[in-house]
Design a protein around this motif. Structure first.
Motif, PDB file in Angstrom:
ATOM      1  N   SER A  71       0.835  -1.213   0.000  1.00 44.66           N
ATOM      2  CA  SER A  71       0.000   0.000   0.000  1.00 44.66           C
ATOM      3  C   SER A  71       0.866   1.258   0.000  1.00 44.66           C
ATOM      4  CB  SER A  71      -0.902   0.011   1.238  1.00 44.66           C
ATOM      5  OG  SER A  71      -0.110   0.153   2.410  1.00 44.66           O
ATOM      6  N   GLY A  72       2.108   1.133   0.457  1.00 48.90           N
ATOM      7  CA  GLY A  72       2.994   2.292   0.576  1.00 48.90           C
ATOM      8  C   GLY A  72       2.861   3.008   1.909  1.00 48.90           C
ATOM      9  N   LEU A  73       1.917   2.542   2.743  1.00 47.27           N
ATOM     10  CA  LEU A  73       1.635   3.248   4.000  1.00 47.27           C
ATOM     11  C   LEU A  73       2.818   3.205   4.962  1.00 47.27           C
ATOM     12  CD1 LEU A  73      -2.064   2.076   4.515  1.00 47.27           C
ATOM     13  CD2 LEU A  73      -1.292   4.377   3.912  1.00 47.27           C
ATOM     14  N   THR A  74       3.476   2.051   5.041  1.00 50.54           N
ATOM     15  CA  THR A  74       4.610   1.927   5.964  1.00 50.54           C
ATOM     16  C   THR A  74       5.709   2.917   5.591  1.00 50.54           C
ATOM     17  OG1 THR A  74       4.152  -0.429   6.279  1.00 50.54           O
ATOM     18  CG2 THR A  74       6.353   0.338   6.912  1.00 50.54           C
ATOM     19  N   LEU A  75       6.083   2.895   4.303  1.00 48.91           N
ATOM     20  CA  LEU A  75       7.212   3.739   3.898  1.00 48.91           C
ATOM     21  C   LEU A  75       6.866   5.211   3.889  1.00 48.91           C
ATOM     22  CD1 LEU A  75       9.371   2.012   1.187  1.00 48.91           C
ATOM     23  CD2 LEU A  75      10.058   2.965   3.372  1.00 48.91           C
ATOM     24  N   SER A  76       5.651   5.572   3.497  1.00 50.03           N
ATOM     25  CA  SER A  76       5.352   7.006   3.469  1.00 50.03           C
ATOM     26  C   SER A  76       5.394   7.558   4.892  1.00 50.03           C
ATOM     27  CB  SER A  76       4.017   7.307   2.790  1.00 50.03           C
ATOM     28  OG  SER A  76       2.983   6.735   3.503  1.00 50.03           O
ATOM     29  N   TRP A  77       4.948   6.743   5.838  1.00 52.08           N
ATOM     30  CA  TRP A  77       5.026   7.154   7.243  1.00 52.08           C
ATOM     31  C   TRP A  77       6.493   7.247   7.695  1.00 52.08           C
ATOM     32  CZ3 TRP A  77       7.174   5.077  11.577  1.00 52.08           C
ATOM     33  CH2 TRP A  77       6.772   5.624  12.805  1.00 52.08           C
ATOM     34  N   LEU A  78       7.272   6.233   7.302  1.00 49.09           N
ATOM     35  CA  LEU A  78       8.672   6.184   7.735  1.00 49.09           C
ATOM     36  C   LEU A  78       9.486   7.335   7.138  1.00 49.09           C
ATOM     37  CD1 LEU A  78      10.432   4.346   9.463  1.00 49.09           C
ATOM     38  CD2 LEU A  78      11.058   3.101   7.389  1.00 49.09           C
ATOM     39  N   ILE A  79       9.202   7.662   5.891  1.00 49.72           N
ATOM     40  CA  ILE A  79       9.942   8.750   5.240  1.00 49.72           C
ATOM     41  C   ILE A  79       9.719  10.067   5.987  1.00 49.72           C
ATOM     42  CG2 ILE A  79       9.962  10.196   3.170  1.00 49.72           C
ATOM     43  CD1 ILE A  79       9.431   7.546   1.637  1.00 49.72           C
ATOM     44  N   GLU A  80       8.466  10.328   6.304  1.00 51.64           N
ATOM     45  CA  GLU A  80       8.171  11.554   7.065  1.00 51.64           C
ATOM     46  C   GLU A  80       8.901  11.545   8.401  1.00 51.64           C
ATOM     47  OE1 GLU A  80       6.841  14.295   5.986  1.00 51.64           O
ATOM     48  OE2 GLU A  80       6.847  13.082   4.158  1.00 51.64           O
ATOM     49  N   ASN A  81       8.845  10.394   9.057  1.00 50.42           N
ATOM     50  CA  ASN A  81       9.483  10.264  10.370  1.00 50.42           C
ATOM     51  C   ASN A  81      10.990  10.505  10.275  1.00 50.42           C
ATOM     52  OD1 ASN A  81      10.937   8.591  12.500  1.00 50.42           O
ATOM     53  ND2 ASN A  81       8.843   8.612  13.307  1.00 50.42           N
ATOM     54  N   LEU A  82      11.647   9.880   9.279  1.00 55.71           N
ATOM     55  CA  LEU A  82      13.106   9.990   9.183  1.00 55.71           C
ATOM     56  C   LEU A  82      13.539  11.351   8.646  1.00 55.71           C
ATOM     57  CD1 LEU A  82      14.142   6.427   7.920  1.00 55.71           C
ATOM     58  CD2 LEU A  82      13.871   7.270  10.261  1.00 55.71           C
ATOM     59  N   ARG A  83      12.725  11.923   7.748  1.00 56.96           N
ATOM     60  CA  ARG A  83      13.075  13.233   7.190  1.00 56.96           C
ATOM     61  C   ARG A  83      13.154  14.291   8.291  1.00 56.96           C
ATOM     62  NH1 ARG A  83       9.794  13.794   2.162  1.00 56.96           N
ATOM     63  NH2 ARG A  83      11.493  12.778   1.061  1.00 56.96           N
ATOM     64  N   SER A  84      12.297  14.145   9.291  1.00 53.73           N
ATOM     65  CA  SER A  84      12.282  15.136  10.371  1.00 53.73           C
ATOM     66  C   SER A  84      13.550  15.060  11.233  1.00 53.73           C
ATOM     67  CB  SER A  84      11.050  14.920  11.257  1.00 53.73           C
ATOM     68  OG  SER A  84      11.210  13.735  12.003  1.00 53.73           O
ATOM     69  N   ARG A  85      14.371  14.029  11.017  1.00 50.84           N
ATOM     70  CA  ARG A  85      15.600  13.888  11.814  1.00 50.84           C
ATOM     71  C   ARG A  85      16.828  14.508  11.137  1.00 50.84           C
ATOM     72  NH1 ARG A  85      14.986   7.827  14.495  1.00 50.84           N
ATOM     73  NH2 ARG A  85      12.738   7.653  14.258  1.00 50.84           N
ATOM     74  N   GLY A  86      16.602  15.215   9.999  1.00 49.11           N
ATOM     75  CA  GLY A  86      17.667  16.019   9.388  1.00 49.11           C
ATOM     76  C   GLY A  86      18.745  15.292   8.610  1.00 49.11           C
ATOM     77  N   PRO A  87      18.410  14.219   7.847  1.00 54.37           N
ATOM     78  CA  PRO A  87      19.452  13.562   7.031  1.00 54.37           C
ATOM     79  C   PRO A  87      19.864  14.458   5.867  1.00 54.37           C
ATOM     80  CG  PRO A  87      17.300  12.673   6.464  1.00 54.37           C
ATOM     81  CD  PRO A  87      17.078  13.611   7.621  1.00 54.37           C
ATOM     82  N   ALA A  88      21.097  14.269   5.365  1.00 57.63           N
ATOM     83  CA  ALA A  88      21.547  15.027   4.190  1.00 57.63           C
ATOM     84  C   ALA A  88      20.780  14.571   2.951  1.00 57.63           C
ATOM     85  CB  ALA A  88      23.052  14.820   3.986  1.00 57.63           C
ATOM     86  N   SER A  89      20.482  13.281   2.875  1.00 57.06           N
ATOM     87  CA  SER A  89      19.658  12.750   1.793  1.00 57.06           C
ATOM     88  C   SER A  89      18.931  11.512   2.303  1.00 57.06           C
ATOM     89  CB  SER A  89      20.520  12.397   0.572  1.00 57.06           C
ATOM     90  OG  SER A  89      21.374  11.313   0.867  1.00 57.06           O
ATOM     91  N   LEU A  90      17.826  11.200   1.628  1.00 56.74           N
ATOM     92  CA  LEU A  90      17.005  10.066   2.057  1.00 56.74           C
ATOM     93  C   LEU A  90      16.431   9.395   0.823  1.00 56.74           C
ATOM     94  CD1 LEU A  90      15.695   8.576   4.476  1.00 56.74           C
ATOM     95  CD2 LEU A  90      13.870  10.270   4.423  1.00 56.74           C
ATOM     96  N   GLU A  91      16.836   8.146   0.581  1.00 56.34           N
ATOM     97  CA  GLU A  91      16.365   7.418  -0.602  1.00 56.34           C
ATOM     98  C   GLU A  91      15.881   6.040  -0.184  1.00 56.34           C
ATOM     99  OE1 GLU A  91      16.074   8.822  -3.451  1.00 56.34           O
ATOM    100  OE2 GLU A  91      17.426  10.545  -3.306  1.00 56.34           O
ATOM    101  N   ILE A  92      15.219   5.363  -1.135  1.00 54.15           N
ATOM    102  CA  ILE A  92      14.639   4.051  -0.834  1.00 54.15           C
ATOM    103  C   ILE A  92      15.124   2.997  -1.820  1.00 54.15           C
ATOM    104  CG2 ILE A  92      12.476   2.730  -0.833  1.00 54.15           C
ATOM    105  CD1 ILE A  92      11.111   5.416  -0.097  1.00 54.15           C
TER     106      ILE A  92
END
Ligand SMILES: O=P(O)(O)OC[C@H]1O[C@H](OP(=O)(O)OP(=O)(O)O)[C@H](O)[C@@H]1O
Ligand SMILES: Nc1nc2[nH]cnc2c(=O)[nH]1
Ligand SMILES: [Mg+2]
Length: 189
Positions: A113-134
């Motif tokens: 469904s994409g629900l797990t990753l879309s939630w996780l991306i938001e969660n991890l993005r808020s932690r300030g990574p230089a880049s975030l890919e899947i």
């Protein structure tokens, strides 16, 4: 040697067909790793595996990598014992690593469904990574409830519940070296 479902007599009757073979997985993961090495040349990459499903993808993908990688794990669950996402993602284990300024690559077994990753991306993005890919081995385009931007994809598969290569049904079948469709009689479908 080709691994067939009938080499697994104890689960053979539970499986309808193999959708991605052991050889296909090995080949595709090495191609994905080559692209990752190219893209992150000269950088340090933090691989984040999503437990438990991504355990096999992580270990097989990372042994192909030549980049400077480290690894961390997060455990989330939205499926519990069923075959449908509850839509509610729970953190069961958080990261040990600070993501600030890091190049982060999430490693997943499947996007359904994409629900797990879309939630996780938001969660991890808020932690300030230089880049975030899947990077994900599998994706079911017909099942998408939310679109997730995947940088490294193994295979698009049909909208059927699959098991093996890390993917479970009620914690079983994770050990299979291939990905197979689970017979509906197993889950009463
Ligand atoms: O795109 P979605 O519909 O959200 O589904 C994908 C997620 O579902 C599975 O995890 P699960 O919650 O079953 O936990 P597990 O990895 O421990 O089996 C899988 O490993 C993905 O993380
Ligand atoms: N085992 C398993 N887990 C999933 N989680 C999301 N989709 C699937 C699937 O098709 N099989
Ligand atoms: Mg599961």
């Amino acid at each position: 040697m080709t691994t067939q479902a009938w080499n697994y007599p104890e689960v053979g009757g539970d499986l309808v067909e193999i959708v991605v073979s052991e050889e296909q997985i090995r080949q595709r993961l090495s191609e994905m790793a080559a692209r990752i090495d190219e893209d992150y040349a000269g950088e340090e990459v933090l691989l984040i595996g999503v437990l438990k499903g991504a355990a096999m993808v992580m270990s097989d993908l990372m042994r192909h990598l030549r980049s400077d990688v480290s690894m961390d794990w997060m455990a989330v669950s939205s499926y519990g014992k069923g075959t449908k996402s509850s839509g509610v993602v729970r953190i069961l284990k958080d990261l040990d690593t600070d993501l600030t300024g890091r190049h982060v690559l999430i490693v997943e077994d499947i996007i359904d469904s994409g629900l797990t990753l879309s939630w996780l991306i938001e969660n991890l993005r808020s932690r300030g990574p230089a880049s975030l890919e899947i990077a994900t081995l599998l994706r079911k385009p017909e099942a998408a409830k939310v679109e997730v931007d995947v940088r490294y994809l193994g295979f698009d598969i049909a909208n059927e519940f699959v098991v093996g290569y890390g993917l479970d049904y009620a914690e079983r079948y994770r050990q299979l070296p291939f990905v197979a469709v689970l017979a509906p009689h197993v889950y009463g479908g």
